[in-house]
Write an enzyme that holds these catalytic residues in place. Structure first.
Site, PDB file in Angstrom:
ATOM      1  N   ASN A  86      -4.753  15.789 -18.669  1.00 45.78           N
ATOM      2  CA  ASN A  86      -4.192  15.045 -17.543  1.00 45.78           C
ATOM      3  C   ASN A  86      -4.794  13.650 -17.415  1.00 45.78           C
ATOM      4  O   ASN A  86      -4.077  12.676 -17.137  1.00 45.78           O
ATOM      5  CB  ASN A  86      -4.398  15.819 -16.242  1.00 45.78           C
ATOM      6  CG  ASN A  86      -3.604  17.106 -16.175  1.00 45.78           C
ATOM      7  OD1 ASN A  86      -4.119  18.142 -15.763  1.00 45.78           O
ATOM      8  ND2 ASN A  86      -2.346  17.070 -16.574  1.00 45.78           N
TER       9      ASN A  86
ATOM     10  N   SER B 270      -4.603  21.464  -8.369  1.00 45.18           N
ATOM     11  CA  SER B 270      -5.243  22.513  -9.145  1.00 45.18           C
ATOM     12  C   SER B 270      -5.439  22.022 -10.568  1.00 45.18           C
ATOM     13  O   SER B 270      -4.547  21.392 -11.132  1.00 45.18           O
ATOM     14  CB  SER B 270      -4.346  23.765  -9.129  1.00 45.18           C
ATOM     15  OG  SER B 270      -4.826  24.751 -10.023  1.00 45.18           O
ATOM     16  N   ASN B 271      -6.613  22.305 -11.143  1.00 46.20           N
ATOM     17  CA  ASN B 271      -6.880  21.824 -12.502  1.00 46.20           C
ATOM     18  C   ASN B 271      -7.691  22.840 -13.294  1.00 46.20           C
ATOM     19  O   ASN B 271      -8.821  23.180 -12.924  1.00 46.20           O
ATOM     20  CB  ASN B 271      -7.618  20.495 -12.443  1.00 46.20           C
ATOM     21  CG  ASN B 271      -7.730  19.806 -13.796  1.00 46.20           C
ATOM     22  OD1 ASN B 271      -8.771  19.292 -14.157  1.00 46.20           O
ATOM     23  ND2 ASN B 271      -6.646  19.770 -14.555  1.00 46.20           N
ATOM     24  N   ASP B 272      -7.083  23.353 -14.365  1.00 44.25           N
ATOM     25  CA  ASP B 272      -7.746  24.224 -15.325  1.00 44.25           C
ATOM     26  C   ASP B 272      -8.614  23.305 -16.192  1.00 44.25           C
ATOM     27  O   ASP B 272      -8.111  22.608 -17.066  1.00 44.25           O
ATOM     28  CB  ASP B 272      -6.679  24.947 -16.148  1.00 44.25           C
ATOM     29  CG  ASP B 272      -7.235  25.839 -17.244  1.00 44.25           C
ATOM     30  OD1 ASP B 272      -8.412  25.667 -17.631  1.00 44.25           O
ATOM     31  OD2 ASP B 272      -6.475  26.681 -17.756  1.00 44.25           O
TER      32      ASP B 272
ATOM     33  N   ARG C  38       0.834  -1.206   0.000  1.00 49.93           N
ATOM     34  CA  ARG C  38       0.000   0.000   0.000  1.00 49.93           C
ATOM     35  C   ARG C  38       0.870   1.257   0.000  1.00 49.93           C
ATOM     36  O   ARG C  38       0.405   2.337   0.338  1.00 49.93           O
ATOM     37  CB  ARG C  38      -0.927  -0.019   1.219  1.00 49.93           C
ATOM     38  CG  ARG C  38      -1.920  -1.179   1.204  1.00 49.93           C
ATOM     39  CD  ARG C  38      -2.939  -1.058   2.328  1.00 49.93           C
ATOM     40  NE  ARG C  38      -2.352  -1.218   3.638  1.00 49.93           N
ATOM     41  CZ  ARG C  38      -2.254  -2.381   4.295  1.00 49.93           C
ATOM     42  NH1 ARG C  38      -2.705  -3.494   3.733  1.00 49.93           N
ATOM     43  NH2 ARG C  38      -1.716  -2.426   5.497  1.00 49.93           N
TER      44      ARG C  38
ATOM     45  N   CYS D  40       1.211  20.680 -10.394  1.00 51.49           N
ATOM     46  CA  CYS D  40      -0.261  20.613 -10.293  1.00 51.49           C
ATOM     47  C   CYS D  40      -0.688  19.162 -10.052  1.00 51.49           C
ATOM     48  O   CYS D  40      -1.284  18.847  -9.031  1.00 51.49           O
ATOM     49  CB  CYS D  40      -0.910  21.166 -11.549  1.00 51.49           C
ATOM     50  SG  CYS D  40      -0.605  22.919 -11.799  1.00 51.49           S
TER      51      CYS D  40
END
Length: 282
Positions: free
Chosen positions: A194, A184-186, A137, A157
């Site tokens: 992504n 963070s994602n535009d 794990r 990001c």
């Protein structure tokens, strides 16, 4: 409709209708003209993609899958932080006069760490554990290295991947699943980019580890649509989606470091018109 389109449309609609508006707040990103780049944002978005069922490329518009793979391999395989090693201009805005983006992304992947079994960088440790300790794990990478942040031209990001193996009871083979953590994602410019990248990575890691591909879970802390992207997103999600494309990875490749973008084949990829000249906040 491709499942990826359904997920994307629902996520965008949720952000547009119920997202928090940062207009007037103190924000770091800005547009090329110096104007603050405000967003509509949602906290804690989680999207799941079953890679056994279909490859999660949007059909609402085309995602440049091979270019996305090229950037992924630049980070994970070449472990580079120099844009001269990348056959694309994605990182030009953040590179210095030598082409370096600082101690970010591929640089962090190249750092060797001491383990009980010896010295490994993060990629080689993942490959070692998938072969030798598949039920561990602790199979993960994390490139958000606080001590090096001041020497990064852009903070990571998509910063962490956690791999987890289960078993297919019907075939008896191990199944490789993964969680991608993104701070963070535009959503317009980078969300499916992504998703496609890390779906390809899971396929590659599974193949070289003699496993079946499983789920990709995408965790996004701050999923946002920029103010100047709102009309573009509204138009995009109003389009008619198409069936998911078919994905194939060259089955002859057994070593992760032998993959190239040309080992990826996407067929029956029918899409809507591309959105050109998307403004990018910096």
């Amino acid at each position: 409709m491709a499942y990826a389109d359904d997920v994307f449309i629902k996520m965008c609609r949720d952000i547009l209708d119920g997202g928090q508006d940062t207009t007037g707040e103190k924000v770091r990103p800005h547009w090329e003209d110096g104007t603050p780049a405000y967003t509509l944002k949602k906290f804690g978005v989680c999207n799941r993609y079953d890679l056994k069922k279909e490859f999660p490329a949007l059909t609402l518009r085309k995602t440049a899958v091979k270019t996305a793979a090229e950037e992924l391999l630049w980070i994970w395989q070449r472990k580079s932080n120099n844009i001269h090693d990348l056959n694309a201009h994605i990182w030009d805005e953040w590179a210095d006069e030598t082409g370096s983006i600082g101690k970010a992304y591929g640089y962090q992947m190249s750092i060797k760490h001491q383990y009980k079994e010896g010295m490994f960088d993060m990629v080689d440790r993942v490959l070692f554990d998938l072969k030798n300790n598949p039920y561990s794990r602790r199979i993960m990478t994390n490139i958000y290295n606080f001590q090096d942040l001041h020497e990064m031209n852009l903070y990571p990001c998509a910063y962490s991947m956690t791999f987890n193996c289960t078993k297919n009871k019907e075939t008896g083979k191990l199944v490789l699943n993964a969680v991608l953590n993104q701070r963070s994602n535009d959503v317009l410019a980078a969300n499916n980019w992504n998703v496609v990248q890390y779906a390809i990575l899971v396929h590659m890691m599974a193949q070289v580890s003699d496993m079946e591909v499983g789920e990709l879970v995408h965790m996004i802390a701050d999923a946002h649509i920029y103010d100047r992207h709102v009309p573009l997103v509204e138009e995009l999600i109003s389009r008619e989606p198409h069936p998911a494309p078919k994905f194939k990875l060259n089955p002859e490749v057994k070593n992760f470091y032998d993959f190239t973008k040309d080992d990826i084949e996407l067929t029956d990829y029918v899409t809507g018109e591309q959105i050109k000249n998307i403004p990018i906040a910096i």
